[in-house]
Design a protein around this motif. Structure first.
Motif, PDB file in Angstrom:
ATOM      1  N   UNK A 155       4.541  -8.158  12.836  1.00  0.00           N
ATOM      2  CA  UNK A 155       4.707  -6.959  13.518  1.00  0.00           C
ATOM      3  C   UNK A 155       4.325  -7.177  15.334  1.00  0.00           C
ATOM      4  N   UNK A 156       3.831  -8.105  15.620  1.00  0.00           N
ATOM      5  CA  UNK A 156       3.671  -8.361  17.094  1.00  0.00           C
ATOM      6  C   UNK A 156       5.098  -8.944  17.671  1.00  0.00           C
ATOM      7  N   UNK A 157       5.810  -9.821  16.853  1.00  0.00           N
ATOM      8  CA  UNK A 157       6.871 -10.115  17.307  1.00  0.00           C
ATOM      9  C   UNK A 157       7.996  -8.896  17.096  1.00  0.00           C
ATOM     10  N   UNK A 158       7.993  -8.293  16.045  1.00  0.00           N
ATOM     11  CA  UNK A 158       8.954  -7.313  15.597  1.00  0.00           C
ATOM     12  C   UNK A 158       8.843  -5.782  16.697  1.00  0.00           C
ATOM     13  N   UNK A 159       7.529  -5.660  17.191  1.00  0.00           N
ATOM     14  CA  UNK A 159       7.395  -4.794  18.052  1.00  0.00           C
ATOM     15  C   UNK A 159       7.884  -5.035  19.468  1.00  0.00           C
ATOM     16  N   UNK A 160       7.947  -6.220  19.820  1.00  0.00           N
ATOM     17  CA  UNK A 160       8.465  -6.743  21.284  1.00  0.00           C
ATOM     18  C   UNK A 160       9.899  -6.489  21.088  1.00  0.00           C
TER      19      UNK A 160
END
Length: 415
Positions: free
Chosen positions: A314-319
Protein backbone atom coordinates in the motif's frame (compact mmCIF):
# COMPACT_ATOMS: atom_id res chain seq x y z
CA UNK A 1 -12.62 6.69 3.75
CA UNK A 2 -11.56 10.32 4.15
CA UNK A 3 -13.25 12.72 1.78
CA UNK A 4 -10.83 15.00 -0.04
CA UNK A 5 -11.61 18.67 0.46
CA UNK A 6 -10.54 21.26 -2.09
CA UNK A 7 -10.35 25.01 -2.08
CA UNK A 8 -10.25 25.12 -5.87
CA UNK A 9 -12.94 27.02 -7.68
CA UNK A 10 -15.98 24.85 -8.51
CA UNK A 11 -16.08 23.93 -12.17
CA UNK A 12 -12.35 24.28 -12.77
CA UNK A 13 -10.50 21.36 -14.37
CA UNK A 14 -8.44 20.72 -11.22
CA UNK A 15 -11.51 20.80 -9.02
CA UNK A 16 -13.20 18.23 -11.28
CA UNK A 17 -10.14 15.99 -11.02
CA UNK A 18 -10.20 16.17 -7.23
CA UNK A 19 -13.89 15.30 -7.23
CA UNK A 20 -13.18 12.24 -9.41
CA UNK A 21 -10.61 11.05 -6.88
CA UNK A 22 -12.95 11.72 -3.96
CA UNK A 23 -15.78 9.78 -5.63
CA UNK A 24 -13.42 6.89 -6.28
CA UNK A 25 -12.33 6.75 -2.64
CA UNK A 26 -15.94 6.98 -1.46
CA UNK A 27 -16.77 4.01 -3.67
CA UNK A 28 -14.34 1.84 -1.70
CA UNK A 29 -16.57 1.97 1.36
CA UNK A 30 -19.64 1.57 -0.84
CA UNK A 31 -18.29 -1.56 -2.54
CA UNK A 32 -16.96 -3.14 0.65
CA UNK A 33 -20.34 -2.56 2.26
CA UNK A 34 -22.00 -4.29 -0.68
CA UNK A 35 -19.54 -7.19 -0.41
CA UNK A 36 -20.33 -7.57 3.27
CA UNK A 37 -23.98 -7.73 2.30
CA UNK A 38 -23.51 -10.67 -0.08
CA UNK A 39 -20.61 -12.48 1.65
CA UNK A 40 -22.82 -15.16 3.21
CA UNK A 41 -24.48 -15.88 -0.12
CA UNK A 42 -21.13 -16.06 -1.89
CA UNK A 43 -19.81 -18.49 0.72
CA UNK A 44 -22.88 -20.70 0.27
CA UNK A 45 -21.89 -21.23 -3.37
CA UNK A 46 -18.27 -22.22 -2.73
CA UNK A 47 -18.56 -26.00 -2.44
CA UNK A 48 -20.77 -26.28 -5.51
CA UNK A 49 -18.41 -24.04 -7.46
CA UNK A 50 -15.47 -26.25 -6.47
CA UNK A 51 -17.24 -29.39 -7.68
CA UNK A 52 -18.33 -27.78 -10.94
CA UNK A 53 -14.95 -26.18 -11.65
CA UNK A 54 -16.68 -22.92 -12.45
CA UNK A 55 -18.53 -20.13 -10.64
CA UNK A 56 -22.26 -20.69 -10.46
CA UNK A 57 -24.79 -18.44 -12.21
CA UNK A 58 -25.85 -17.24 -8.76
CA UNK A 59 -22.28 -16.23 -7.91
CA UNK A 60 -21.97 -14.24 -11.13
CA UNK A 61 -25.39 -12.69 -10.53
CA UNK A 62 -24.27 -11.50 -7.09
CA UNK A 63 -21.12 -9.91 -8.52
CA UNK A 64 -23.19 -8.12 -11.16
CA UNK A 65 -25.70 -7.09 -8.51
CA UNK A 66 -23.06 -5.08 -6.63
CA UNK A 67 -21.59 -3.70 -9.90
CA UNK A 68 -18.19 -5.30 -9.39
CA UNK A 69 -17.54 -5.56 -13.16
CA UNK A 70 -18.26 -1.83 -13.50
CA UNK A 71 -15.79 -0.58 -10.89
CA UNK A 72 -13.10 0.47 -13.34
CA UNK A 73 -15.31 1.30 -16.32
CA UNK A 74 -15.31 5.07 -16.89
CA UNK A 75 -18.40 6.99 -15.89
CA UNK A 76 -18.72 8.08 -19.53
CA UNK A 77 -19.40 4.43 -20.40
CA UNK A 78 -21.78 3.84 -17.51
CA UNK A 79 -19.27 2.57 -14.95
CA UNK A 80 -18.15 3.71 -11.52
CA UNK A 81 -14.90 5.28 -12.72
CA UNK A 82 -12.77 4.04 -9.84
CA UNK A 83 -9.00 4.34 -9.74
CA UNK A 84 -6.91 1.12 -9.61
CA UNK A 85 -5.62 1.63 -6.06
CA UNK A 86 -9.17 2.00 -4.76
CA UNK A 87 -10.26 -1.08 -6.70
CA UNK A 88 -7.31 -2.94 -5.13
CA UNK A 89 -8.79 -2.43 -1.66
CA UNK A 90 -12.12 -3.84 -2.85
CA UNK A 91 -10.32 -6.78 -4.46
CA UNK A 92 -8.53 -7.56 -1.22
CA UNK A 93 -11.88 -7.86 0.55
CA UNK A 94 -13.37 -9.95 -2.26
CA UNK A 95 -10.42 -12.37 -2.32
CA UNK A 96 -10.63 -12.82 1.46
CA UNK A 97 -14.22 -14.06 1.06
CA UNK A 98 -13.30 -16.67 -1.55
CA UNK A 99 -10.13 -16.98 -3.59
CA UNK A 100 -11.77 -18.20 -6.81
CA UNK A 101 -14.37 -15.44 -6.67
CA UNK A 102 -11.58 -12.96 -6.02
CA UNK A 103 -9.54 -14.28 -8.95
CA UNK A 104 -12.38 -14.20 -11.48
CA UNK A 105 -14.04 -11.12 -10.05
CA UNK A 106 -10.93 -8.95 -10.23
CA UNK A 107 -10.13 -10.19 -13.74
CA UNK A 108 -13.67 -9.26 -14.66
CA UNK A 109 -13.41 -5.85 -12.99
CA UNK A 110 -10.31 -5.02 -15.02
CA UNK A 111 -12.53 -4.75 -18.09
CA UNK A 112 -12.74 -1.01 -17.64
CA UNK A 113 -8.97 -0.61 -17.90
CA UNK A 114 -8.56 -3.05 -20.78
CA UNK A 115 -11.28 -1.33 -22.80
CA UNK A 116 -9.20 1.84 -22.71
CA UNK A 117 -6.82 0.20 -25.17
CA UNK A 118 -9.66 0.33 -27.70
CA UNK A 119 -11.47 3.37 -29.05
CA UNK A 120 -14.36 4.66 -26.95
CA UNK A 121 -16.77 3.75 -29.76
CA UNK A 122 -15.56 0.14 -29.83
CA UNK A 123 -15.59 -0.12 -26.02
CA UNK A 124 -19.17 1.16 -25.96
CA UNK A 125 -20.19 -1.35 -28.63
CA UNK A 126 -18.70 -4.27 -26.65
CA UNK A 127 -20.47 -3.17 -23.48
CA UNK A 128 -23.82 -2.71 -25.17
CA UNK A 129 -23.93 -5.54 -27.70
CA UNK A 130 -23.99 -8.35 -25.13
CA UNK A 131 -25.34 -8.93 -21.61
CA UNK A 132 -25.29 -6.20 -19.01
CA UNK A 133 -21.80 -5.99 -17.47
CA UNK A 134 -20.26 -8.56 -19.84
CA UNK A 135 -17.55 -10.82 -18.47
CA UNK A 136 -14.10 -10.73 -20.06
CA UNK A 137 -11.56 -13.53 -19.84
CA UNK A 138 -7.96 -13.39 -20.99
CA UNK A 139 -4.82 -15.34 -21.80
CA UNK A 140 -1.78 -13.12 -22.17
CA UNK A 141 0.85 -15.53 -23.49
CA UNK A 142 1.28 -14.98 -27.25
CA UNK A 143 0.91 -18.60 -28.34
CA UNK A 144 -1.35 -17.84 -31.31
CA UNK A 145 -0.76 -16.48 -34.81
CA UNK A 146 -2.59 -13.59 -36.50
CA UNK A 147 -2.69 -13.24 -40.27
CA UNK A 148 -3.72 -9.91 -41.88
CA UNK A 149 -7.13 -9.99 -43.56
CA UNK A 150 -9.39 -7.42 -45.16
CA UNK A 151 -10.58 -5.19 -42.31
CA UNK A 152 -8.83 -7.12 -39.56
CA UNK A 153 -7.00 -10.37 -38.82
CA UNK A 154 -7.60 -14.11 -38.83
CA UNK A 155 -6.47 -15.58 -35.53
CA UNK A 156 -5.62 -19.19 -34.70
CA UNK A 157 -3.84 -20.89 -31.82
CA UNK A 158 -3.96 -22.72 -28.55
CA UNK A 159 -3.75 -20.91 -25.22
CA UNK A 160 -3.22 -22.18 -21.68
CA UNK A 161 -4.64 -20.88 -18.42
CA UNK A 162 -7.44 -18.73 -19.80
CA UNK A 163 -8.34 -17.01 -16.53
CA UNK A 164 -12.08 -17.27 -15.97
CA UNK A 165 -12.78 -18.10 -19.62
CA UNK A 166 -15.64 -20.49 -18.88
CA UNK A 167 -17.57 -17.47 -17.57
CA UNK A 168 -16.61 -15.12 -20.36
CA UNK A 169 -18.64 -13.30 -22.99
CA UNK A 170 -15.40 -12.10 -24.57
CA UNK A 171 -11.86 -13.50 -24.36
CA UNK A 172 -8.73 -11.41 -24.96
CA UNK A 173 -5.92 -13.44 -26.52
CA UNK A 174 -2.38 -12.47 -27.48
CA UNK A 175 -0.85 -13.61 -30.74
CA UNK A 176 2.21 -13.02 -32.90
CA UNK A 177 1.54 -11.04 -36.05
CA UNK A 178 2.48 -13.01 -39.18
CA UNK A 179 3.07 -11.90 -42.77
CA UNK A 180 1.38 -13.27 -45.87
CA UNK A 181 3.73 -16.26 -45.82
CA UNK A 182 2.97 -17.04 -42.19
CA UNK A 183 6.32 -15.84 -40.86
CA UNK A 184 6.50 -13.63 -37.73
CA UNK A 185 6.64 -9.90 -38.36
CA UNK A 186 9.68 -8.57 -36.49
CA UNK A 187 10.39 -5.27 -34.82
CA UNK A 188 14.15 -5.43 -34.54
CA UNK A 189 14.80 -8.82 -32.94
CA UNK A 190 11.36 -9.08 -31.30
CA UNK A 191 8.19 -10.52 -32.90
CA UNK A 192 5.26 -8.10 -33.06
CA UNK A 193 2.62 -9.19 -30.57
CA UNK A 194 -0.96 -7.94 -30.50
CA UNK A 195 -4.05 -8.62 -28.38
CA UNK A 196 -7.39 -9.60 -29.91
CA UNK A 197 -10.91 -9.44 -28.46
CA UNK A 198 -12.56 -12.72 -29.44
CA UNK A 199 -16.18 -13.61 -28.74
CA UNK A 200 -16.52 -16.50 -26.30
CA UNK A 201 -18.55 -18.50 -28.81
CA UNK A 202 -15.46 -18.61 -31.03
CA UNK A 203 -13.22 -20.39 -28.51
CA UNK A 204 -13.17 -24.15 -27.95
CA UNK A 205 -12.48 -24.94 -24.26
CA UNK A 206 -10.37 -28.06 -23.76
CA UNK A 207 -11.91 -28.87 -20.37
CA UNK A 208 -8.59 -29.68 -18.72
CA UNK A 209 -8.84 -27.58 -15.56
CA UNK A 210 -7.74 -30.46 -13.27
CA UNK A 211 -5.68 -28.47 -10.80
CA UNK A 212 -4.48 -28.32 -7.22
CA UNK A 213 -6.23 -25.06 -6.42
CA UNK A 214 -8.40 -22.25 -7.75
CA UNK A 215 -10.59 -25.00 -9.16
CA UNK A 216 -13.70 -22.85 -9.42
CA UNK A 217 -12.09 -20.26 -11.69
CA UNK A 218 -12.78 -22.19 -14.90
CA UNK A 219 -9.37 -21.21 -16.27
CA UNK A 220 -9.17 -23.85 -18.99
CA UNK A 221 -6.87 -24.19 -21.96
CA UNK A 222 -8.65 -23.39 -25.22
CA UNK A 223 -8.31 -23.28 -28.98
CA UNK A 224 -9.22 -20.60 -31.52
CA UNK A 225 -9.35 -21.75 -35.12
CA UNK A 226 -9.19 -19.21 -37.97
CA UNK A 227 -11.48 -16.64 -36.36
CA UNK A 228 -11.84 -13.21 -37.95
CA UNK A 229 -11.25 -10.30 -35.55
CA UNK A 230 -12.06 -6.81 -36.89
CA UNK A 231 -9.29 -4.25 -36.70
CA UNK A 232 -11.11 -2.13 -34.12
CA UNK A 233 -10.94 -5.03 -31.65
CA UNK A 234 -7.15 -5.31 -31.86
CA UNK A 235 -4.63 -3.49 -29.69
CA UNK A 236 -1.09 -3.57 -28.32
CA UNK A 237 -1.43 -4.32 -24.61
CA UNK A 238 2.07 -3.05 -23.81
CA UNK A 239 1.53 0.14 -25.74
CA UNK A 240 -0.32 3.25 -24.63
CA UNK A 241 -4.11 3.12 -24.13
CA UNK A 242 -6.07 4.71 -26.99
CA UNK A 243 -8.43 6.45 -24.59
CA UNK A 244 -7.19 9.22 -22.35
CA UNK A 245 -7.92 9.34 -18.66
CA UNK A 246 -6.10 9.31 -15.37
CA UNK A 247 -7.60 5.96 -14.34
CA UNK A 248 -5.81 4.19 -17.21
CA UNK A 249 -2.65 6.30 -17.36
CA UNK A 250 -0.44 3.61 -15.86
CA UNK A 251 -0.88 1.12 -18.70
CA UNK A 252 -0.99 -2.67 -18.57
CA UNK A 253 1.29 -3.14 -15.54
CA UNK A 254 -1.14 -1.25 -13.33
CA UNK A 255 -3.81 -3.77 -14.34
CA UNK A 256 -1.68 -6.89 -13.91
CA UNK A 257 -0.17 -5.94 -10.57
CA UNK A 258 -3.56 -4.86 -9.22
CA UNK A 259 -5.17 -8.22 -10.04
CA UNK A 260 -2.51 -10.45 -8.54
CA UNK A 261 -1.80 -8.24 -5.55
CA UNK A 262 -5.48 -8.17 -4.57
CA UNK A 263 -5.60 -11.97 -4.63
CA UNK A 264 -2.50 -12.36 -2.47
CA UNK A 265 -3.65 -9.74 0.06
CA UNK A 266 -6.94 -11.54 0.59
CA UNK A 267 -5.31 -14.98 0.70
CA UNK A 268 -2.71 -13.99 3.30
CA UNK A 269 -5.36 -12.63 5.64
CA UNK A 270 -7.60 -15.68 5.34
CA UNK A 271 -4.71 -18.11 5.84
CA UNK A 272 -3.79 -16.34 9.09
CA UNK A 273 -7.40 -16.20 10.24
CA UNK A 274 -8.02 -19.87 9.44
CA UNK A 275 -4.89 -21.15 11.18
CA UNK A 276 -5.50 -18.96 14.24
CA UNK A 277 -9.06 -20.29 14.55
CA UNK A 278 -7.74 -23.84 14.21
CA UNK A 279 -5.02 -23.22 16.80
CA UNK A 280 -7.55 -22.06 19.41
CA UNK A 281 -9.79 -25.15 19.08
CA UNK A 282 -8.98 -28.14 21.33
CA UNK A 283 -7.85 -31.19 19.39
CA UNK A 284 -9.39 -34.65 19.83
CA UNK A 285 -6.75 -35.14 22.52
CA UNK A 286 -7.82 -31.99 24.31
CA UNK A 287 -4.68 -30.05 23.40
CA UNK A 288 -4.72 -26.48 22.12
CA UNK A 289 -2.07 -25.69 19.52
CA UNK A 290 -1.98 -22.04 20.57
CA UNK A 291 -0.56 -23.16 23.93
CA UNK A 292 2.59 -24.37 22.15
CA UNK A 293 5.36 -21.71 22.37
CA UNK A 294 6.99 -22.95 19.16
CA UNK A 295 3.74 -22.50 17.25
CA UNK A 296 3.23 -19.03 18.71
CA UNK A 297 6.76 -18.04 17.71
CA UNK A 298 6.22 -19.18 14.11
CA UNK A 299 2.73 -17.71 13.91
CA UNK A 300 4.03 -14.33 15.09
CA UNK A 301 6.73 -14.35 12.42
CA UNK A 302 4.22 -15.09 9.66
CA UNK A 303 1.77 -12.47 10.95
CA UNK A 304 4.55 -9.88 11.01
CA UNK A 305 5.75 -10.86 7.53
CA UNK A 306 2.23 -10.63 6.08
CA UNK A 307 1.51 -7.27 7.68
CA UNK A 308 4.88 -5.92 6.58
CA UNK A 309 4.37 -7.08 3.00
CA UNK A 310 0.89 -5.55 2.97
CA UNK A 311 2.21 -2.26 4.32
CA UNK A 312 4.81 -2.05 1.57
CA UNK A 313 2.20 -2.89 -1.08
CA UNK A 314 0.00 0.00 0.00
CA UNK A 315 2.96 2.35 0.44
CA UNK A 316 3.86 1.83 -3.24
CA UNK A 317 0.26 1.90 -4.42
CA UNK A 318 -0.49 5.08 -2.48
CA UNK A 319 2.38 6.85 -4.25
CA UNK A 320 1.20 5.60 -7.65
CA UNK A 321 -2.37 6.56 -6.78
CA UNK A 322 -1.31 10.09 -5.89
CA UNK A 323 0.44 10.44 -9.23
CA UNK A 324 -2.48 9.04 -11.22
CA UNK A 325 -5.03 11.24 -9.47
CA UNK A 326 -2.90 14.33 -10.03
CA UNK A 327 -2.37 13.49 -13.69
CA UNK A 328 1.39 12.92 -13.32
CA UNK A 329 3.25 10.29 -15.32
CA UNK A 330 3.93 6.78 -14.03
CA UNK A 331 7.64 6.06 -14.48
CA UNK A 332 9.53 2.79 -14.88
CA UNK A 333 10.66 2.98 -11.24
CA UNK A 334 7.04 2.90 -10.07
CA UNK A 335 6.37 -0.25 -12.12
CA UNK A 336 9.51 -1.80 -10.64
CA UNK A 337 8.31 -1.18 -7.11
CA UNK A 338 4.76 -2.39 -7.88
CA UNK A 339 6.14 -5.64 -9.28
CA UNK A 340 8.66 -6.07 -6.46
CA UNK A 341 6.05 -5.50 -3.74
CA UNK A 342 3.68 -7.92 -5.48
CA UNK A 343 6.30 -10.67 -5.75
CA UNK A 344 7.47 -10.17 -2.18
CA UNK A 345 3.86 -10.54 -1.01
CA UNK A 346 3.45 -13.78 -2.96
CA UNK A 347 6.61 -15.24 -1.42
CA UNK A 348 5.13 -14.45 2.00
CA UNK A 349 1.86 -16.15 0.99
CA UNK A 350 3.65 -19.27 -0.29
CA UNK A 351 5.60 -19.68 2.94
CA UNK A 352 2.50 -18.98 5.00
CA UNK A 353 0.44 -21.60 3.14
CA UNK A 354 3.16 -24.19 3.73
CA UNK A 355 3.23 -23.30 7.43
CA UNK A 356 -0.57 -23.58 7.72
CA UNK A 357 -0.59 -26.93 5.95
CA UNK A 358 2.09 -28.33 8.25
CA UNK A 359 0.61 -27.05 11.51
CA UNK A 360 -2.98 -28.07 10.77
CA UNK A 361 -1.97 -31.72 10.43
CA UNK A 362 -4.83 -34.05 9.56
CA UNK A 363 -7.29 -31.17 9.24
CA UNK A 364 -5.37 -29.67 6.31
CA UNK A 365 -5.04 -33.12 4.77
CA UNK A 366 -8.80 -33.52 4.48
CA UNK A 367 -11.18 -31.55 2.30
CA UNK A 368 -12.47 -28.41 3.97
CA UNK A 369 -12.13 -24.67 4.21
CA UNK A 370 -8.61 -24.67 5.62
CA UNK A 371 -7.29 -27.09 3.03
CA UNK A 372 -8.94 -25.13 0.22
CA UNK A 373 -7.22 -21.94 1.30
CA UNK A 374 -3.86 -23.72 1.36
CA UNK A 375 -4.43 -25.16 -2.13
CA UNK A 376 -5.79 -21.96 -3.63
CA UNK A 377 -3.02 -19.83 -2.18
CA UNK A 378 -0.29 -22.10 -3.52
CA UNK A 379 -2.01 -22.23 -6.92
CA UNK A 380 -2.17 -18.44 -7.13
CA UNK A 381 1.55 -18.25 -6.36
CA UNK A 382 2.35 -20.41 -9.41
CA UNK A 383 1.46 -17.71 -11.93
CA UNK A 384 4.41 -16.66 -14.09
CA UNK A 385 3.77 -12.99 -13.39
CA UNK A 386 4.70 -13.45 -9.72
CA UNK A 387 7.84 -15.50 -10.32
CA UNK A 388 10.83 -14.37 -8.29
CA UNK A 389 12.94 -14.84 -11.42
CA UNK A 390 12.68 -11.11 -12.08
CA UNK A 391 14.61 -10.14 -8.93
CA UNK A 392 17.83 -9.58 -10.93
CA UNK A 393 15.93 -7.19 -13.22
CA UNK A 394 14.43 -5.40 -10.21
CA UNK A 395 17.96 -4.84 -8.92
CA UNK A 396 19.13 -3.79 -12.38
CA UNK A 397 16.46 -1.09 -12.54
CA UNK A 398 17.08 0.10 -9.00
CA UNK A 399 20.79 0.35 -9.74
CA UNK A 400 20.21 2.39 -12.90
CA UNK A 401 19.37 0.27 -15.94
CA UNK A 402 19.65 1.93 -19.38
CA UNK A 403 16.63 4.03 -20.31
CA UNK A 404 15.77 1.92 -23.38
CA UNK A 405 14.87 -1.07 -21.18
CA UNK A 406 11.18 -1.48 -20.37
CA UNK A 407 9.22 -3.97 -18.32
CA UNK A 408 7.80 -6.95 -20.24
CA UNK A 409 6.32 -10.22 -18.90
CA UNK A 410 9.81 -11.71 -19.23
CA UNK A 411 11.59 -8.89 -17.41
CA UNK A 412 13.44 -5.79 -18.54
CA UNK A 413 13.98 -5.79 -22.28
CA UNK A 414 15.13 -3.29 -24.89
CA UNK A 415 12.55 -1.62 -27.12
Amino acid sequence: MTTVETSLAPGSASAAEDLDGARSRANVDLMIGRLNGIATELEAEIEGNERAGVLSPRTLELLRQIQLPSMLIPESLGGMGMFPRDALAVGEKLAAIDSSVGWVGMNWSSTGLLLAFLTEETAKDLLESGPAQPCFGASGTPTGKALPADGGYRVSGKWAYGSGDLHADYVIVSAVLADDEGQPVMMGTTPVMLSFVVEAKDITPLGNWDVLGLRATGSVDFVVQDVFVPEDRVFSSFGAPQQEGRQVSGGIWIILTMLHTAFALGASRRLLDEVSAYALRPSSFGKVLADNPQFRDQYARHEIAARSARAWVYEVWDEVDSLMKSGAAIERRHITLLRAAMINLHLVVRELATFVFAKAGGTSLRAGTLQRWVRDSLAGCQHIIVSDGIYPDVAHELLGAPENLVWTPLGLQAV
